[in-house]
Every structure is written in structure tokens, then in C-alpha cells.
Write a protein that holds these residues in place. Structure first.
Motif, PDB file in Angstrom:
ATOM      1  N   VAL A 207      83.861 139.789  83.765  1.00 42.11           N
ATOM      2  CA  VAL A 207      83.256 139.034  84.886  1.00 42.11           C
ATOM      3  C   VAL A 207      81.930 138.394  84.411  1.00 42.11           C
ATOM      4  O   VAL A 207      81.019 139.046  83.953  1.00 42.11           O
ATOM      5  CB  VAL A 207      83.181 139.784  86.224  1.00 42.11           C
ATOM      6  CG1 VAL A 207      82.602 138.651  87.414  1.00 42.11           C
ATOM      7  CG2 VAL A 207      84.605 140.392  86.590  1.00 42.11           C
ATOM      8  N   ASN A 208      81.722 137.180  84.573  1.00 43.20           N
ATOM      9  CA  ASN A 208      80.833 136.431  84.040  1.00 43.20           C
ATOM     10  C   ASN A 208      80.353 136.724  82.566  1.00 43.20           C
ATOM     11  O   ASN A 208      79.148 137.039  82.123  1.00 43.20           O
ATOM     12  CB  ASN A 208      79.465 136.673  85.054  1.00 43.20           C
ATOM     13  CG  ASN A 208      79.822 136.050  86.338  1.00 43.20           C
ATOM     14  OD1 ASN A 208      80.813 135.195  86.441  1.00 43.20           O
ATOM     15  ND2 ASN A 208      79.213 136.346  87.381  1.00 43.20           N
TER      16      ASN A 208
ATOM     17  N   LEU B 251      75.918 139.962  93.887  1.00 39.68           N
ATOM     18  CA  LEU B 251      76.657 138.629  94.354  1.00 39.68           C
ATOM     19  C   LEU B 251      76.318 138.209  95.551  1.00 39.68           C
ATOM     20  O   LEU B 251      76.568 137.057  95.980  1.00 39.68           O
ATOM     21  CB  LEU B 251      78.269 139.145  94.409  1.00 39.68           C
ATOM     22  CG  LEU B 251      78.792 139.638  92.923  1.00 39.68           C
ATOM     23  CD1 LEU B 251      80.210 139.824  93.128  1.00 39.68           C
ATOM     24  CD2 LEU B 251      78.752 138.692  91.775  1.00 39.68           C
TER      25      LEU B 251
ATOM     26  N   LYS C 274      86.624 133.912  92.171  1.00 41.27           N
ATOM     27  CA  LYS C 274      85.913 132.837  91.738  1.00 41.27           C
ATOM     28  C   LYS C 274      86.025 131.509  92.446  1.00 41.27           C
ATOM     29  O   LYS C 274      85.248 130.803  92.801  1.00 41.27           O
ATOM     30  CB  LYS C 274      86.774 132.597  90.650  1.00 41.27           C
ATOM     31  CG  LYS C 274      86.465 131.338  89.645  1.00 41.27           C
ATOM     32  CD  LYS C 274      87.101 131.183  88.314  1.00 41.27           C
ATOM     33  CE  LYS C 274      86.786 129.947  87.755  1.00 41.27           C
ATOM     34  NZ  LYS C 274      87.595 129.749  86.484  1.00 41.27           N
TER      35      LYS C 274
ATOM     36  N   TYR D 297      86.246 134.974  84.947  1.00 38.32           N
ATOM     37  CA  TYR D 297      86.506 136.194  84.449  1.00 38.32           C
ATOM     38  C   TYR D 297      87.698 136.156  83.404  1.00 38.32           C
ATOM     39  O   TYR D 297      88.146 135.217  83.132  1.00 38.32           O
ATOM     40  CB  TYR D 297      87.489 136.799  85.717  1.00 38.32           C
ATOM     41  CG  TYR D 297      88.643 136.284  86.231  1.00 38.32           C
ATOM     42  CD1 TYR D 297      89.842 136.543  85.774  1.00 38.32           C
ATOM     43  CD2 TYR D 297      88.525 135.239  87.467  1.00 38.32           C
ATOM     44  CE1 TYR D 297      90.875 135.873  86.181  1.00 38.32           C
ATOM     45  CE2 TYR D 297      89.546 134.494  87.635  1.00 38.32           C
ATOM     46  CZ  TYR D 297      90.736 134.996  87.519  1.00 38.32           C
ATOM     47  OH  TYR D 297      91.896 134.234  87.645  1.00 38.32           O
TER      48      TYR D 297
ATOM     49  N   ILE E 231      82.012 134.687  91.760  1.00 40.11           N
ATOM     50  CA  ILE E 231      81.698 134.834  90.182  1.00 40.11           C
ATOM     51  C   ILE E 231      81.926 133.473  89.499  1.00 40.11           C
ATOM     52  O   ILE E 231      82.720 132.476  89.935  1.00 40.11           O
ATOM     53  CB  ILE E 231      82.713 135.930  89.628  1.00 40.11           C
ATOM     54  CG1 ILE E 231      84.055 135.581  90.037  1.00 40.11           C
ATOM     55  CG2 ILE E 231      82.436 137.074  90.402  1.00 40.11           C
ATOM     56  CD1 ILE E 231      85.183 136.276  89.451  1.00 40.11           C
TER      57      ILE E 231
ATOM     58  N   ILE F  53      82.336 145.968  90.689  1.00 37.19           N
ATOM     59  CA  ILE F  53      81.929 144.426  90.498  1.00 37.19           C
ATOM     60  C   ILE F  53      80.574 144.523  91.373  1.00 37.19           C
ATOM     61  O   ILE F  53      79.562 144.319  91.005  1.00 37.19           O
ATOM     62  CB  ILE F  53      82.824 143.204  90.817  1.00 37.19           C
ATOM     63  CG1 ILE F  53      83.847 143.092  89.828  1.00 37.19           C
ATOM     64  CG2 ILE F  53      81.977 142.081  90.958  1.00 37.19           C
ATOM     65  CD1 ILE F  53      84.992 142.242  90.193  1.00 37.19           C
TER      66      ILE F  53
END
Length: 73
Positions: free
Chosen positions: A5-6, A34, A62, A70, A67, A28
Motif C-alpha cells: 500500500v503506497n 490515514l 483507493k 496498492y 490510499i 493498514i
């Protein structure tokens, strides 16, 4: 299989089953900030993301802007 992720590795499929969106959501949440502490509306939105499976969770995160990207290898 690896989940990023990212650009940061979050998990491997050895740790998670494909249907295990809830556990990935937790991972996450622990690894990325986030949502700010004072942003209750965004926190509620993050908590309500669909987590039926890993792909569903990542796509929804997303789309909602939590995010940037990914990768599932």
C-alpha cells in the motif's frame, strides 16, 4: 503473494487469506495514519469500508482517497 500500500509492504499472503479483508484493514490502520484524530467523519468512513476481501477493501480505500495505490503480487 505480497500486498503493498503506497509502496510499503503491508502483508504477505502467508499471513492473510484473500478473503481476510478485515485483518488487512487492521494492519493498514496500524501502519498508516490515514485519518487525523480530529476528523471523526473520515474516521467513520474508513471504519465502514467494505472488507469482504482484500481486493474489495483496497479498491474502496483507493476510491475514497485513503490510499494512493496498492499492489498485489
Amino acid at each position: 503473494m505480497t500486498i503493498k500500500v503506497n509502496g510499503k509492504e503491508v502483508a504477505t499472503m502467508k499471513e492473510f487469506e484473500f478473503e481476510d479483508g478485515e485483518r488487512l484493514w487492521q494492519a493498514i490502520s496500524e501502519q498508516f495514519q490515514l485519518v487525523g484524530e480530529n476528523d471523526a467523519e473520515r474516521l467513520a468512513e474508513w471504519q465502514d469500508l467494505p472488507d469482504d476481501d482484500i481486493k474489495t477493501l483496497l479498491s474502496a480505500a483507493k476510491e475514497a482517497g485513503f490510499i494512493e495505490d496498492y499492489e498485489i503480487n
